[in-house]
Scaffold this motif. Structure first.
Motif, PDB file in Angstrom:
ATOM      1  N   LYS A 148      -4.305  92.283  72.770  1.00 26.10           N
ATOM      2  CA  LYS A 148      -3.704  93.444  73.800  1.00 26.10           C
ATOM      3  C   LYS A 148      -4.698  94.180  75.078  1.00 26.10           C
ATOM      4  CE  LYS A 148      -0.827  95.229  70.237  1.00 26.10           C
ATOM      5  NZ  LYS A 148       0.081  96.897  69.381  1.00 26.10           N
ATOM      6  N   GLN A 152      -3.906  93.600  78.725  1.00 25.98           N
ATOM      7  CA  GLN A 152      -3.369  94.406  79.820  1.00 25.98           C
ATOM      8  C   GLN A 152      -4.559  94.441  81.127  1.00 25.98           C
ATOM      9  OE1 GLN A 152      -4.463  98.044  77.171  1.00 25.98           O
ATOM     10  NE2 GLN A 152      -2.251  98.548  76.733  1.00 25.98           N
ATOM     11  N   ALA A 156      -3.482  94.251  84.461  1.00 24.80           N
ATOM     12  CA  ALA A 156      -4.177  95.510  85.796  1.00 24.80           C
ATOM     13  C   ALA A 156      -5.059  94.311  87.057  1.00 24.80           C
ATOM     14  CB  ALA A 156      -5.760  95.878  85.494  1.00 24.80           C
TER      15      ALA A 156
END
Length: 177
Positions: A148, A152, A156
């Motif tokens: 995860k 992420q 980003a």
């Protein structure tokens, strides 16, 4: 009696099918005309073609695409097995999902088509199994905390790249104006 008369008299006998179906010429219980046959096993092996000859003449034999396509497709299975050693984050979910679907769909199809190609069904079954294992590994990694965080971070980074492209486009518009 002259020889020509003997041959004329015998000719109808040889022409009739009854001559060859008489008891003396029948094979019963391994005996021909009262004598024991040499070997029925040797006669059976002489009549049956060898493995190579049967495979060559088979509708899915050596000289057909029905044989060589599955043989070459084993390379995909071997590559999938080799990918089991790679980290899950380096694997493509879409690629492995496609291999899984291919394996499952074609396994069923190979059992329906004529001639039924068991060799192709086997390779597709194993391709589906390897694909299921890889997709499971990828999904488990994505559900883990480490996965995860990596997803992420990737999101980003993509957002930053998109923002930089937008800024670049606006700067180019200002310079042109």
């Amino acid at each position: 009696m002259p020889p020509s008369t003997v041959f004329r008299a015998a000719r109808p006998v040889f022409r009739s099918s009854q001559f060859f179906t008489q008891q003396a010429y029948r094979t019963q219980g391994g005996r021909v005309a009262g004598r024991r046959c040499q070997s029925t096993a040797s006669q059976a092996t002489e009549a049956a073609p060898g493995l190579f000859k049967r495979m060559w003449d088979s509708p899915v034999g050596f000289k057909t695409v029905h044989f060589w396509a599955p043989v070459m497709k084993w390379a995909l299975v071997i590559a999938g097995i080799a990918d089991l050693a790679r980290p899950a984050e380096k694997l493509s979910l879409t690629q492995n999902a496609a291999l899984t679907a291919t394996g499952i769909i074609w396994t069923r199809w190979c059992l329906i088509i004529k001639p039924r190609n068991i060799l192709l069904a086997t390779v597709n079954f194993f391709l589906g199994c390897v694909g299921v294992a890889q997709v499971t590994r990828i999904l488990l990694w994505r559900q883990s905390p480490e996965g995860k965080a990596a997803l992420q971070l990737e999101a980003a980074q993509q957002s930053a790249v998109d923002t930089a492209k937008d800024v670049k486009g606006k700067v180019e518009d200002v310079i042109k104006a």
